[in-house]
Enzyme design. Structure first.
Site, PDB file in Angstrom:
ATOM      1  CG  ASP A  40      -2.222   6.691  13.915  1.00  0.00           C
ATOM      2  OD1 ASP A  40      -0.993   6.760  13.775  1.00  0.00           O
ATOM      3  OD2 ASP A  40      -3.001   7.624  13.674  1.00  0.00           O
ATOM      4  CB  SER A 124      -9.895  -0.092   6.293  1.00  0.00           C
ATOM      5  OG  SER A 124      -9.455   1.082   5.656  1.00  0.00           O
ATOM      6  CB  THR A 125     -10.439  -4.465   9.752  1.00  0.00           C
ATOM      7  OG1 THR A 125      -9.238  -4.603  10.534  1.00  0.00           O
ATOM      8  CG2 THR A 125     -10.186  -4.907   8.337  1.00  0.00           C
TER       9      THR A 125
HETATM   10  N1  AR6 Z   1      -1.153  -4.314  16.319  1.00  0.00           N
HETATM   11  C1  AR6 Z   1      -1.781  -4.947  15.302  1.00  0.00           C
HETATM   12  N2  AR6 Z   1      -3.087  -4.740  14.991  1.00  0.00           N
HETATM   13  C2  AR6 Z   1      -3.777  -3.887  15.770  1.00  0.00           C
HETATM   14  C3  AR6 Z   1      -3.191  -3.187  16.856  1.00  0.00           C
HETATM   15  C4  AR6 Z   1      -1.808  -3.433  17.125  1.00  0.00           C
HETATM   16  N3  AR6 Z   1      -1.167  -2.822  18.127  1.00  0.00           N
HETATM   17  N4  AR6 Z   1      -4.154  -2.399  17.413  1.00  0.00           N
HETATM   18  C5  AR6 Z   1      -5.292  -2.585  16.707  1.00  0.00           C
HETATM   19  N5  AR6 Z   1      -5.072  -3.497  15.721  1.00  0.00           N
HETATM   20  P1  AR6 Z   1      -7.382   0.597  13.376  1.00  0.00           P
HETATM   21  P2  AR6 Z   1      -8.333   1.646  10.789  1.00  0.00           P
HETATM   22  C6  AR6 Z   1      -6.000  -3.986  14.679  1.00  0.00           C
HETATM   23  O1  AR6 Z   1      -8.550   1.173  14.074  1.00  0.00           O
HETATM   24  O2  AR6 Z   1      -9.599   0.859  10.864  1.00  0.00           O
HETATM   25  C7  AR6 Z   1      -6.898   5.541  14.004  1.00  0.00           C
HETATM   26  O3  AR6 Z   1      -7.489   6.382  14.930  1.00  0.00           O
HETATM   27  C8  AR6 Z   1      -7.470  -3.749  14.909  1.00  0.00           C
HETATM   28  O4  AR6 Z   1      -8.019  -4.806  15.662  1.00  0.00           O
HETATM   29  O5  AR6 Z   1      -6.041   0.750  13.980  1.00  0.00           O
HETATM   30  O6  AR6 Z   1      -7.581   1.697   9.486  1.00  0.00           O
HETATM   31  C9  AR6 Z   1      -6.186   6.285  12.881  1.00  0.00           C
HETATM   32  O7  AR6 Z   1      -5.642   7.508  13.320  1.00  0.00           O
HETATM   33  C10 AR6 Z   1      -8.012  -3.724  13.490  1.00  0.00           C
HETATM   34  O8  AR6 Z   1      -8.258  -5.053  13.037  1.00  0.00           O
HETATM   35  O9  AR6 Z   1      -7.228   1.216  11.875  1.00  0.00           O
HETATM   36  C11 AR6 Z   1      -7.284   6.502  11.882  1.00  0.00           C
HETATM   37  O10 AR6 Z   1      -8.013   7.677  12.161  1.00  0.00           O
HETATM   38  C12 AR6 Z   1      -6.872  -3.177  12.653  1.00  0.00           C
HETATM   39  O11 AR6 Z   1      -5.720  -3.250  13.491  1.00  0.00           O
HETATM   40  C13 AR6 Z   1      -8.159   5.294  12.039  1.00  0.00           C
HETATM   41  O12 AR6 Z   1      -7.936   4.801  13.352  1.00  0.00           O
HETATM   42  C14 AR6 Z   1      -7.037  -1.753  12.148  1.00  0.00           C
HETATM   43  O13 AR6 Z   1      -7.676  -0.959  13.146  1.00  0.00           O
HETATM   44  C15 AR6 Z   1      -7.787   4.175  11.078  1.00  0.00           C
HETATM   45  O14 AR6 Z   1      -8.700   3.127  11.209  1.00  0.00           O
END
Ligand code: AR6
Length: 190
Positions: A40, A124-125
């Site tokens: 995000d 979500s991971t």
């Molecule tokens: N590109 C691809 N994957 C990524 C990137 C990137 N630039 N950055 C992180 N990941 P998360 P969630 C991976 O935390 O768990 C936010 O604050 C990361 O390693 O982005 O759904 C939102 O506002 C992980 O495997 O999403 C919500 O409040 C995956 O993307 C909350 O986090 C998802 O990590 C959502 O949490």
């Protein structure tokens, strides 16, 4: 690595989702559509303020398991599809159902908008704490299930940030080759 399921290519890509030139890229958002960290944060940082400005106009935000779309601002994508996966709470709070629904809602919305390619992060991971392996199984079941039906989608890309997540998806998809009659391997290279 590339696979084919009916009319659609399924591609695994290791890297940063903001750099992927799919027509739709999926944001791992929160229900308030307030910019956070992880995917995000990267999407808003690279895409610029137009994305958040549009998010603020969306009444009711985005309940867990659903999806909404906005401009992609300066990103190479055409649209950002914001979807909200569940926070992991141990596995007995409908997390798998909600995570599957987050993937499906994003796919339906892309189709509704006539977009032919879509890139997903591992929803979500990260901050939401869903165990990577369980989340991978849910993500693949939701996407492969969706692609059994007629679709305008020609490419679905799973963008994995870490080598470990990439390997997890690779292994899981290779295993699915044995049980999924319409799935076939197209190319081994990334
Ligand atoms: N590109 C691809 N994957 C990524 C990137 C990137 N630039 N950055 C992180 N990941 P998360 P969630 C991976 O935390 O768990 C936010 O604050 C990361 O390693 O982005 O759904 C939102 O506002 C992980 O495997 O999403 C919500 O409040 C995956 O993307 C909350 O986090 C998802 O990590 C959502 O949490």
């Amino acid at each position: 690595m590339k696979f084919q399921l009916n009319q659609t290519t399924i591609r695994l890509h290791q890297g940063d989702i903001t750099q992927v030139a799919a027509e739709a890229i999926v944001n791992a958002a929160n229900s308030a559509l307030a910019s956070g960290g992880g995917v995000d944060g990267a999407i808003h940082r690279v895409g610029g303020p137009a994305i958040l400005a549009e998010c603020r106009q969306i009444k009711g935000g985005c309940p867990t398991g659903s999806a909404v779309s906005t401009t992609a601002g300066r990103l190479p994508a055409q649209r950002v599809i914001h979807t909200v996966g569940p926070v992991w709470q141990g596995g007995r709070k409908q997390e798998a159902k909600l995570l599957g629904s987050a993937y499906s809602a994003a796919l339906f919305l892309a189709e509704e908008e006539g977009l032919t390619s879509i890139a997903f992060p591992a929803l979500s991971t990260g901050a939401y704490g869903y165990p990577a392996e369980e989340a991978c199984a849910v993500a693949l079941a939701a996407v492969l299930g969706h692609l059994q039906w007629e679709t305008v989608l020609r490419e679905v890309i799973f963008v994995l940030f870490s080598g470990r997540d990439y390997a997890l998806y690779q292994t899981h998809l290779q295993q699915l080759l044995a049980t999924e009659p319409n799935l076939r391997l197209l190319a081994n290279e990334a």
